[in-house]
Structure formats: structure tokens, C-alpha cells
Design an enzyme around this catalytic site. Structure first.
Site: not given
Ligand SMILES: Cc1cc2nc3c(=O)[nH]c(=O)nc-3n(C[C@H](O)[C@H](O)[C@H](O)COP(=O)(O)O)c2cc1C
Length: 364
Positions: A180, A317
Site C-alpha cells: 500500500y 490473523g
Molecule cells: C481476511 C484478511 C484480511 C486482512 N486484512 C489486513 C488489513 O486490513 N491490514 C493488514 O495489515 N493486514 C491484513 N491482513 C494480513 C494479516 O494482518 C496478517 O498479516 C496475515 O493474515 C498473516 O497472519 P496469520 O498467518 O496469523 O493469518 C489480512 C489477512 C486476512 C486473512
């Protein structure tokens, strides 16, 4: 099973957190009019047993035009909706930071005010597709921001932080990750400016540092920054990733932040030039303040990382989507529910609750 390391108290900014499990920011697209609402308040309150919740990315300007039904904070009329969210989370004993975001070139003209071109450091199109009113479309070609416009956006981040403060947030996270606008400034694949915001790593970091200063006017020490140097999301590249981000992290050392939130790349999204699965260690080496690790962690791996001193907190996440009581499940070793990925993002015509607030806590 997760160990005690994950459940010890920790100080973050001016706050004392009850555990080291953070809910990572996740866009869920449940704000049909751009305003936060009672269902979003319920969703976040359900997850308030996290030591800290970071909200989904929130538009600091209507030119942050990537997603339909994404919430904003770019006018005073957005404050009341967010107040519902912070009141509900606080009543449930939680803490919550708002993630402040501008999407830059990750945008489509049909979502931009007056159908204008998206805004970016340079007129270089990103990679990917977005949902638009006429179906999926590739990202539009952006136009380069003028210096005055860059300074306007920095001021808009400050105003957004001021409104977040009025809405009762405990802090803010600046979204510098995932391709972004801030990430677009940091990396030389997307930033080919020749003025004070382009060229050297010092110049490319100037935009982020300006935003930190603007936001700290309202939140002081309670400001975090999320970065994802090893991610290629939305077509990000840098000719010297390690050098660039070593410089960025060095500058953040001086910024008196609550934390740096460092994201490991998602599978298939890694940069070929650096840090495959080593991003968090890279951050630990170059950043001396509190470190929040993210990306594919299990409770066990998160506990181990914290016990070994590799990070201070870990954010989760996807695990929070279907497990509103994730900390309790990690503590007891209760099996995690798997989310239904078909309705993670709000769908037109579908009630906002579906796939959102309808995941139950486990009967422990
Ligand atoms: C549905 C979804 C929406 C996400 N939206 C954002 C967001 O708005 N801002 C952001 O920094 N990361 C966003 N992410 C990334 C998550 O914050 C995180 O970095 C990523 O899912 C990896 O972590 P995890 O393996 O625990 O899911 C999103 C991830 C998912 C799955």
C-alpha cells in the site's frame, strides 16, 4: 500447546496488556456506508480477550479506494461509529488500536472520487485485481503525487489519528506493509521520484517518518508501524531490500514507537532476494524496541519465539476469524475451528453477521 510465555503480561506503549497474543488487522468489509457499526462492535468485543486488537485497515482519505464496504475515518461523522467499537471492546476488558491506511496505487478509478486516477509516488501500475461495481478489474494506472499532495496526505493521517483519539482508541498502527501507499514509497520498484521523497533510502523513508510525527501529536508513544519487507504483494520490489529496510528500522529506533509489527511473507508471496522466513529475526537485529511478530504462527511456535527472545508479542490473523476466544483455546490446547473462506469478506446481499459474528466460543 502454547506455553506460559504467551500469557505473561507485557507493557506496550503506555498500556499494560494482559497477554502477548495480538489480533492482527483483518479487512472484513462489513461497513456498507463506510461507517463502523454495532455489528463490527460486537465482532471486536467477541475477540477482546486478545492482549491487543488491531482493527482492520481504515481509510484515512476517500482516495484510499481499494475495497467496497471498507470503513473510514476521514471525517468527523465517522467518529460515532468507531466509538461503538471502542466502548464495546473496553467494556469486555480489551485494548484496541486503529490501523490507519492509504492504499495508494492499489485502487481502481471506479472506486476513486470522481473516477480519478489513483495516487502513488510514481505513475507505475501495481499488480493485482480488485472487486469493482462492474466485477473484478486490474489495478488502474496511478498518477504521481505532487509534493504538496504528499504533505496533504501526511496531514490527513494526523487528522485521522486525532479522530481515532476522539473515538476512544488506545493507540494507532500505521499500515506500512503489503504494497500500500507507504510501502510504495519505501521501495524503489514503485518509487522512482527524483525529489526529497525518492532516490535514497533516506528520501524514500521520509513519507513514513512524516506520518509518524503527525500521528504522534495525538497518540505519543502509542503508535505502532506494520512492515512486510519480504512480501511482494501487489507487485512490490526493491533492488536492495535488506539495505532499504535496515535503514527504515534504524530510523524507527529513534521514533519512540509502541512497537514494530513485522510480517513474514505469506506462502508464495516471498521476495526472492531476502529473508525467506527470516523477516522477524531481521527486524530483531535492526530494531531495538518492542517487536510484534506475525505470519503463520501456531500457539507453540509463538510461545517458543517469545521464550527465546525472538519477539515480544505475536499477532494472529486467520486464527481469530473462527476462534473469537483464541487465547483460551491456545491456553487449553482446544482444537481450533477453521473459517469458511467463502464469506470472510462481506458479500453483497448477505447479512453482515454471516461468517463474521456467528462463530461461537468453545465450551471449555
Ligand atoms: C481476511 C484478511 C484480511 C486482512 N486484512 C489486513 C488489513 O486490513 N491490514 C493488514 O495489515 N493486514 C491484513 N491482513 C494480513 C494479516 O494482518 C496478517 O498479516 C496475515 O493474515 C498473516 O497472519 P496469520 O498467518 O496469523 O493469518 C489480512 C489477512 C486476512 C486473512
Amino acid at each position: 500447546m502454547a506455553s506460559e510465555a504467551l500469557f505473561s503480561k507485557v507493557r506496550l506503549g503506555t498500556h499494560q496488556l494482559s497477554n502477548r497474543i495480538v489480533m492482527a488487522p483483518m479487512t472484513r468489509l462489513r461497513a456498507p456506508d463506510g461507517k463502523a457499526n454495532a455489528i463490527m462492535a460486537e465482532y471486536y468485543a467477541q475477540r477482546a480477550s486478545a492482549g491487543l486488537i488491531i482493527t482492520e485497515c481504515v481509510m484515512i482519505s476517500d482516495t484510499s479506494a481499494a475495497y467496497i464496504n471498507c470503513p473510514g475515518i476521514y471525517g468527523d461523522d465517522f467518529i460515532d461509529g468507531w466509538r461503538l467499537v471502542t466502548d464495546a471492546v473496553h467494556a469486555a476488558g480489551g485494548k484496541i488500536f486503529m490501523q490507519l491506511w492509504h492504499s495508494g496505487r492499489v485502487a481502481h478509478t471506479s472506486l476513486m472520487p470522481a473516477g480519478a486516477a489513483p495516487l502513488a509516488p510514481s505513475a507505475i501500475v501495481g499488480v493485482g485485481e480488485l472487486h469493482t461495481p462492474t466485477g473484478k478489474q486490474p489495478l488502474s494506472t496511478p498518477r504521481a503525487l505532487s509534493i504538496e499532495e504528499i504533505q496533504d496526505i501526511i496531514r490527513a493521517f494526523g487528522k485521522a489519528a486525532q479522530r481515532a483519539r476522539l473515538a476512544g482508541f488506545d493507540g494507532v498502527e500505521i499500515h506500512g506493509a503489503f504494497g500500500y501507499l507507504i510501502d510504495q514509497f519505501l521501495r524503489d520498484g514503485s518509487n522512482q521520484r527524483t525529489d526529497i521523497y525518492g532516490g535514497s533510502a533516506e528520501n524514500r523513508t521520509r513519507f513514513l517518518l512524516g506520518i509518524i510525527t503527525a500521528v504522534q501529536q495525538f497518540f505519543g508513544h502509542d503508535v505502532g508501524v506494520k512492515l512486510s519487507p519480504a512480501s511482494r504483494a501487489h507487485g512490490m520490489t526493491d533492488s536492495r531490500t535488506e539495505t532499504t529496510f535496515a535503514y527504515v528500522l534504524g530510523q524507527l529506533n529513534e521514533a519512540d514507537l509502541a512497537y514494530v509489527h513485522m510480517m513474514e511473507p505469506l506462502p508464495g508471496d516471498e521476495s526472492p532476494d531476502l529473508l525467506l522466513g527470516e523477516t522477524v529475526a531481521f527486524a530483531r537485529k535492526h530494531y531495538a524496541g518492542p517487536l510484534l511478530a506475525n505470519g503463520g504462527f501456531s500457539g507453540e511456535r509463538a510461545s517458543l519465539l517469545i521464550a527465546q527472545g525472538g519477539a515480544d508479542l505475536v499477532s494472529f490473523g486467520q486464527a481469530f476469524i473462527a476462534n473469537p476466544d483464541l487465547p483460551a483455546r491456545l491456553k487449553t490446547g482446544t482444537v481450533l475451528s477453521i473459517p469458511d473462506y467463502t464469506n470472510v469478506y462481506g458479500l453483497p446481499g448477505q447479512p453482515l453477521e454471516v461468517g463474521y459474528t456467528d462463530y461461537a466460543a468453545a465450551l471449555v
